[in-house]
Design a protein around this motif. Structure first.
Motif, PDB file in Angstrom:
ATOM      1  N   LEU A   1       0.819  -1.203   0.000  1.00  0.00           N
ATOM      2  CA  LEU A   1       0.000   0.000   0.000  1.00  0.00           C
ATOM      3  C   LEU A   1       0.855   1.256   0.000  1.00  0.00           C
ATOM      4  O   LEU A   1       0.510   2.271  -0.603  1.00  0.00           O
ATOM      5  N   GLY A   2       1.998   1.177   0.676  1.00  0.00           N
ATOM      6  CA  GLY A   2       2.902   2.328   0.721  1.00  0.00           C
ATOM      7  C   GLY A   2       3.420   2.672  -0.661  1.00  0.00           C
ATOM      8  O   GLY A   2       3.498   3.859  -1.022  1.00  0.00           O
ATOM      9  N   GLU A   3       3.757   1.639  -1.434  1.00  0.00           N
ATOM     10  CA  GLU A   3       4.258   1.879  -2.787  1.00  0.00           C
ATOM     11  C   GLU A   3       3.156   2.455  -3.668  1.00  0.00           C
ATOM     12  O   GLU A   3       3.403   3.362  -4.476  1.00  0.00           O
ATOM     13  N   GLN A   4       1.946   1.915  -3.521  1.00  0.00           N
ATOM     14  CA  GLN A   4       0.828   2.442  -4.310  1.00  0.00           C
ATOM     15  C   GLN A   4       0.572   3.910  -3.982  1.00  0.00           C
ATOM     16  O   GLN A   4       0.334   4.723  -4.868  1.00  0.00           O
ATOM     17  N   PHE A   5       0.595   4.240  -2.677  1.00  0.00           N
ATOM     18  CA  PHE A   5       0.338   5.616  -2.264  1.00  0.00           C
ATOM     19  C   PHE A   5       1.386   6.557  -2.852  1.00  0.00           C
ATOM     20  O   PHE A   5       1.065   7.665  -3.292  1.00  0.00           O
ATOM     21  N   ALA A   6       2.633   6.105  -2.867  1.00  0.00           N
ATOM     22  CA  ALA A   6       3.710   6.957  -3.375  1.00  0.00           C
ATOM     23  C   ALA A   6       3.540   7.257  -4.856  1.00  0.00           C
ATOM     24  O   ALA A   6       4.003   8.302  -5.342  1.00  0.00           O
ATOM     25  N   ARG A   7       2.896   6.332  -5.598  1.00  0.00           N
ATOM     26  CA  ARG A   7       2.725   6.533  -7.032  1.00  0.00           C
ATOM     27  C   ARG A   7       1.500   7.389  -7.365  1.00  0.00           C
ATOM     28  O   ARG A   7       1.277   7.754  -8.508  1.00  0.00           O
ATOM     29  N   LEU A   8       0.694   7.719  -6.352  1.00  0.00           N
ATOM     30  CA  LEU A   8      -0.505   8.530  -6.600  1.00  0.00           C
ATOM     31  C   LEU A   8      -0.129   9.985  -6.823  1.00  0.00           C
ATOM     32  O   LEU A   8       0.892  10.477  -6.320  1.00  0.00           O
ATOM     33  N   SER A   9      -0.973  10.686  -7.602  1.00  0.00           N
ATOM     34  CA  SER A   9      -0.780  12.123  -7.757  1.00  0.00           C
ATOM     35  C   SER A   9      -1.089  12.812  -6.437  1.00  0.00           C
ATOM     36  O   SER A   9      -1.698  12.232  -5.537  1.00  0.00           O
ATOM     37  N   ALA A  10      -0.726  14.087  -6.320  1.00  0.00           N
ATOM     38  CA  ALA A  10      -0.989  14.831  -5.086  1.00  0.00           C
ATOM     39  C   ALA A  10      -2.478  14.901  -4.788  1.00  0.00           C
ATOM     40  O   ALA A  10      -2.910  14.761  -3.636  1.00  0.00           O
ATOM     41  N   LEU A  11      -3.282  15.099  -5.837  1.00  0.00           N
ATOM     42  CA  LEU A  11      -4.724  15.186  -5.618  1.00  0.00           C
ATOM     43  C   LEU A  11      -5.290  13.835  -5.216  1.00  0.00           C
ATOM     44  O   LEU A  11      -6.162  13.753  -4.346  1.00  0.00           O
ATOM     45  N   GLU A  12      -4.795  12.756  -5.832  1.00  0.00           N
ATOM     46  CA  GLU A  12      -5.258  11.417  -5.462  1.00  0.00           C
ATOM     47  C   GLU A  12      -4.905  11.105  -4.011  1.00  0.00           C
ATOM     48  O   GLU A  12      -5.715  10.522  -3.271  1.00  0.00           O
ATOM     49  N   GLN A  13      -3.708  11.493  -3.582  1.00  0.00           N
ATOM     50  CA  GLN A  13      -3.319  11.284  -2.188  1.00  0.00           C
ATOM     51  C   GLN A  13      -4.250  12.060  -1.250  1.00  0.00           C
ATOM     52  O   GLN A  13      -4.698  11.551  -0.218  1.00  0.00           O
ATOM     53  N   SER A  14      -4.545  13.302  -1.638  1.00  0.00           N
ATOM     54  CA  SER A  14      -5.413  14.134  -0.804  1.00  0.00           C
ATOM     55  C   SER A  14      -6.806  13.530  -0.688  1.00  0.00           C
ATOM     56  O   SER A  14      -7.384  13.470   0.405  1.00  0.00           O
ATOM     57  N   VAL A  15      -7.359  13.053  -1.809  1.00  0.00           N
ATOM     58  CA  VAL A  15      -8.689  12.448  -1.787  1.00  0.00           C
ATOM     59  C   VAL A  15      -8.687  11.195  -0.916  1.00  0.00           C
ATOM     60  O   VAL A  15      -9.610  10.970  -0.114  1.00  0.00           O
ATOM     61  N   LEU A  16      -7.642  10.392  -1.020  1.00  0.00           N
ATOM     62  CA  LEU A  16      -7.547   9.167  -0.227  1.00  0.00           C
ATOM     63  C   LEU A  16      -7.561   9.494   1.272  1.00  0.00           C
ATOM     64  O   LEU A  16      -8.283   8.866   2.060  1.00  0.00           O
ATOM     65  N   LEU A  17      -6.783  10.497   1.662  1.00  0.00           N
ATOM     66  CA  LEU A  17      -6.734  10.875   3.081  1.00  0.00           C
ATOM     67  C   LEU A  17      -8.062  11.480   3.537  1.00  0.00           C
ATOM     68  O   LEU A  17      -8.483  11.272   4.679  1.00  0.00           O
ATOM     69  N   TRP A  18      -8.725  12.229   2.645  1.00  0.00           N
ATOM     70  CA  TRP A  18     -10.031  12.781   3.007  1.00  0.00           C
ATOM     71  C   TRP A  18     -11.051  11.663   3.243  1.00  0.00           C
ATOM     72  O   TRP A  18     -11.857  11.731   4.172  1.00  0.00           O
ATOM     73  N   LEU A  19     -10.999  10.635   2.429  1.00  0.00           N
ATOM     74  CA  LEU A  19     -11.921   9.518   2.619  1.00  0.00           C
ATOM     75  C   LEU A  19     -11.646   8.787   3.921  1.00  0.00           C
ATOM     76  O   LEU A  19     -12.564   8.215   4.536  1.00  0.00           O
ATOM     77  N   ALA A  20     -10.389   8.802   4.361  1.00  0.00           N
ATOM     78  CA  ALA A  20     -10.062   8.214   5.663  1.00  0.00           C
ATOM     79  C   ALA A  20     -10.619   9.063   6.799  1.00  0.00           C
ATOM     80  O   ALA A  20     -10.940   8.544   7.870  1.00  0.00           O
ATOM     81  N   ILE A  21     -10.734  10.360   6.573  1.00  0.00           N
ATOM     82  CA  ILE A  21     -11.269  11.259   7.609  1.00  0.00           C
ATOM     83  C   ILE A  21     -12.786  11.158   7.694  1.00  0.00           C
ATOM     84  O   ILE A  21     -13.348  11.048   8.789  1.00  0.00           O
TER      85      ILE A  21
END
Length: 846
Positions: free
Chosen positions: A1-21
């Motif tokens: 999962l760490g490798e997948q997260f690193a390959r995400l765009s900045a916006l994709e990372q932000s959306v992922l973290l927002w969904l966790a919130i």
């Protein structure tokens, strides 16, 4: 999962973290609403599609919604906490600016989860870096200073996140400099912010405490457009947009709003109060359409399904029917042997059910404009019936009682179908969901039960209220439930999930009584916050808080020797306290009725006996040393607010909501006289210092009544013209020449009893004056009221000397030039103690 997260765009990372919130399925629109900086819809949609292609998110149960897979949710939450900890340590905030960790506008159960699974672990990590409490706070405060130096657009969620950590760390936000900060999504509900400053701050999506009183009645219009709440202090509030927007707020009555009912078309709202009035209001404009008055309390209201008839029940043991359009009285239904607490119409309008003090439920047949006739009496409950509701199909009637049960009755036969048990205390109200699938009940066990009627068992219990729940109402779609409680909150519940989604937090403390210590150095007060408070007269802070009552405390009195305090309340107890240590010494109760509600309390002049007023159970007198009840005076089957011992200890006076003033022989409870003349409730009685005269105060039909009687003959000596709607408190000067009155409008008046003229008038309190007491030396007067304050006056000059009050949540909070809040919100904050500096150039020199 760490490798997948690193390959995400900045916006994709932000959306992922927002969904966790947000932690539950959301739509694209809901996601766009929480993003720190506005993003083009297409870009966000592209990011969501990218995450879906990588199988990091999945479809939610709602059409068009999406959420994180469970494993991804756990990973993203851990990552967010780790990155936030690193940012705090390094002093360079990015994620904490871009993401809000605890959103004030989220559903309440989601917000609580955010605090538990994100904010609390983050604070634990910060504490592991900065060992001491002082170090942790200094680091967080330094971050606030750093954010304050940034442009407003660049602060994002940063200040709100730091504030959430500070609140969790300190337990309050008192004394903090929050000026010039941008706070988005901050939850300031239930937070103490005394001596802090929000000067120049910009607030967005922030929640606050509200200056709402304890809610005793709630109602939702048939369309769901309007939600109404009625308070203990006589206020009514109407909300729109599923309770999110305040539409109207006004002082509807001078006493508790006990009943609310929307007309079937949703255009009008009926309110009924203990002040004896029924009022009909236009819901759009707030205009009063008509008023009908009764001598005694109004306990319940119900519109007929066709909207043409309004039924009312009250302490006069009758059901009254009114023309809803004009307020004209149509007929009286008699038969109950005590107060009527509950009413409900059958869906077809043919039957009206009533229940109350006598434990019986009566079914009345009403059709074709003919006089109503009693057709059935349903027996089975063993205590008062407080709640009634017909099933939507009209085949069943639900009842809730102070015997802790909910019962279901077959309407056609009148037979008992089943008894639903589960409540551990008195049941206060019942409500049927519009779809007929669920029956809700609430009561003094602080719990709302949802019953599956078809299965005959409980479906779930809703926990969250911290005091008795007084009333409940379903929304038209049966998906949500509104509840009002003695804990000062209105809550909205998701019926399917069984979780609280929204809380409206109120703060409004009334003081009902005040008493001087015999040496005049201390004061004791009794209030709606369940506390008895002891004050140093020369200080500003309380000396002691006496905790033990479970509901509002109405009376307090100091023993003549100063050793003990007595307090009485609606938790069915008169309590004795050690005045020096604050320890509870004794509890006095009604041996015949465990649920007796006590009002005023007073010591005999020799300190050997205590007398208390009650609801429906008369005047009760106890021997203090043994705790045994000596006698009960039952000549007033009503609510008795106050009792007063004559100076020589031979007589007791009491005043009732039925307009009666009674004089009792103190030795054995023999009724000596019943003084008639009041047209409405009697709120206060007071003996002249020489015991020859008795003053009584109250109100009727919107005008105050103040009488002075000859205590020997019962002759009325004076009738004083009192402009207040209700006279709630009285006190004599030591000479007996001056009588001071306190009114429902907060005004205090000094009366010359030789000439019958008003000598002086002072604005005493915001809201009703509840109690007046002269100091032992006869030089000072203490007053208390609905604003939660005690004021001390020079009795002779009528000048205010000082004020005592426990800090409200926003006491001395500076909100000068605050932005992003409505004028109504600022008004509420000021009502809770906040202030605004007045610019020098705006001061007018006279």
């Amino acid at each position: 999962l760490g490798e997948q997260f690193a390959r995400l765009s900045a916006l994709e990372q932000s959306v992922l973290l927002w969904l966790a919130i947000v932690r539950e399925p959301v739509s694209l629109e809901e996601l766009l609403a929480v993003l720190d900086a506005p993003k083009p819809r297409g870009q966000v949609l592209e990011a969501v599609d990218g995450l879906r292609r990588r199988s990091l998110i999945e479809r939610g149960h709602r059409p068009g919604s999406f959420t994180l897979q469970t494993v991804v949710l756990e990973y993203a939450t851990t990552l967010l906490i780790s990155e936030a900890t690193s940012e705090i340590k390094q002093g360079r905030l990015a994620r904490l600016i871009e993401h809000g960790l605890e959103l004030a506008t989220a559903k309440e159960y989601v917000r609580q989860t955010q605090e538990r699974l994100i904010v609390t672990p983050l604070l634990a990590d910060v504490r592991s870096v900065y060992r001491g409490r002082v170090e942790v706070e200094e680091r967080l405060l330094a971050l606030l200073d750093q954010l304050r130096a940034q442009a407003e657009y660049a602060q994002g969620y940063g200040p709100a996140n730091v504030l959430a950590l500070l609140h969790l760390q300190r337990g309050h936000l008192r004394g903090l400099d929050l000026s010039q900060l941008v706070m988005r999504g901050a939850s300031l509900r239930g937070v103490e912010m005394q001596d802090a400053t929000l000067s120049g701050a910009l607030l967005r999506d922030t929640t606050f405490n509200e200056a709402i009183d304890i809610t005793w009645a709630v109602a939702i219009s048939r369309t769901g457009q309007y939600w109404a709440a009625g308070s203990r202090r006589g206020e009514a509030r109407v909300r729109r947009e599923e309770g999110r927007r305040l539409h109207l707020a006004w002082q509807a009555h001078t006493d508790t709003v006990r009943a609310l009912a929307f007309s079937p078309d949703g255009g009008t709202l009926a309110t009924g109060s203990w002040d004896g009035a029924i009022k009909l209001w236009d819901i759009e404009s707030g205009a009063l359409l008509w008023t009908s008055w009764f001598t005694d309390n109004i306990e319940c209201l119900a519109f007929a399904p066709d909207g043409r008839t309004l039924a009312s029940g009250g302490d006069d043991a009758t059901v009254q029917l009114w023309d809803a359009a004009s307020g004209t009285h149509r007929q009286t239904l008699s038969g109950q042997s005590g107060p009527v607490f509950a009413l409900a119409w059958s869906p077809d309008g043919r039957l009206l059910a009533s229940g109350g003090f006598d434990t019986h439920i009566r079914l009345w047949e009403l059709s074709g404009g003919q006089p109503g006739t009693g057709v059935q009496i349903l027996t089975g409950h063993t205590n008062w019936v407080l709640g009634l509701a017909f099933a939507p199909d009209g085949t069943q009637l639900a009842s809730g009682s102070w015997d802790d049960t909910v019962r279901l009755w077959d309407v056609a036969s009148g037979s008992l179908r089943q008894t639903l048990t589960g409540h551990t205390d008195r049941v206060r109200a019942v409500a049927w969901s519009p779809d007929g699938r669920i029956l809700a009940s609430c009561g003094f066990d602080q719990t709302i039960w949802l019953w599956d009627v078809d299965r005959g068992s409980y479906r779930t219990a809703l926990h969250g209220h911290t005091a008795g729940v007084y009333d409940i109402a379903f929304t038209p779609d049966s998906r949500s439930l509104l509840s009002g409680s003695d804990d000062g909150t209105l809550r909205v519940w998701d019926v399917e999930r069984g979780k609280c989604v929204h809380i409206m937090q109120g703060y409004a403390v009334s003081l009902y009584d005040v008493a001087w210590s015999p040496d005049g150095t201390q004061l004791a007060s009794a209030g709606s916050n369940t506390l008895v408070t002891i004050w140093d007269v020369e200080g500003l802070k309380p000396l002691r808080l006496l905790r033990g009552h479970r509901s509002l405390v109405y009376g307090v009195a100091w023993s003549p020797d100063g050793r003990f305090l007595a307090s009485s309340g609606l938790d069915n107890a008169v309590r004795l306290w050690d005045a020096t240590t604050g320890e509870a010494r004794q509890i006095l109760q009604d041996p015949d009725h465990v649920n007796t509600l006590f009002y005023g309390v007073t010591w005999s002049p020799d300190g050997t006996q205590l007398a208390s007023a009650s609801y429906q159970q008369g005047v009760q007198v106890w021997e203090v040393t043994t705790g045994a009840r000596r006698w009960v005076g039952r000549a007033q089957p009503t609510r008795i607010r106050r009792v007063a011992w004559s100076p020589d200890g031979t007589q007791l006076a009491s005043g009732g909501d039925d307009g009666s003033v009674c004089l009792w022989q103190a030795s054995d409870g023999t009724l000596r006289a019943s003084l008639q003349g009041h047209r409405g409730m009697v709120m206060s009685v007071a003996w002249s210092p020489d015991g020859t005269r008795l003053a009584s105060g109250g109100g009727s039909r919107g005008s105050g009544e103040l009488f002075v009687w000859d205590a020997q003959s019962g002759e009325r000596l004076h009738t004083l013209s009192e402009p207040s709607e209700v006279v709630g408190a009285l006190a004599w000067s030591p000479t007996g020449v001056v009588l001071v009155s306190g009114g429902s409008d907060g005004t205090m008046r000094w009366w010359d009893m030789q000439r019958g003229e008003c000598l002086a008038m002072r604005e005493g309190h915001q809201g009703a004056v509840q109690s007046l007491r002269v100091s032992p030396d006869g030089r000072r007067l203490a007053s208390c009221g609905d604003d939660g304050a005690i004021k001390i006056w020079d009795l002779q000059s009528d000048e205010q000397l000082r004020m005592l009050r426990r800090d409200r949540p926003y006491e001395r909070l500076n909100i000068t030039r605050i932005r992003g809040v409505t004028e109504a919100q600022k008004t509420t904050m000021r009502a809770l103690g906040a202030f605004e500096d007045v610019p020098v150039n705006s001061i007018q020199h006279l």
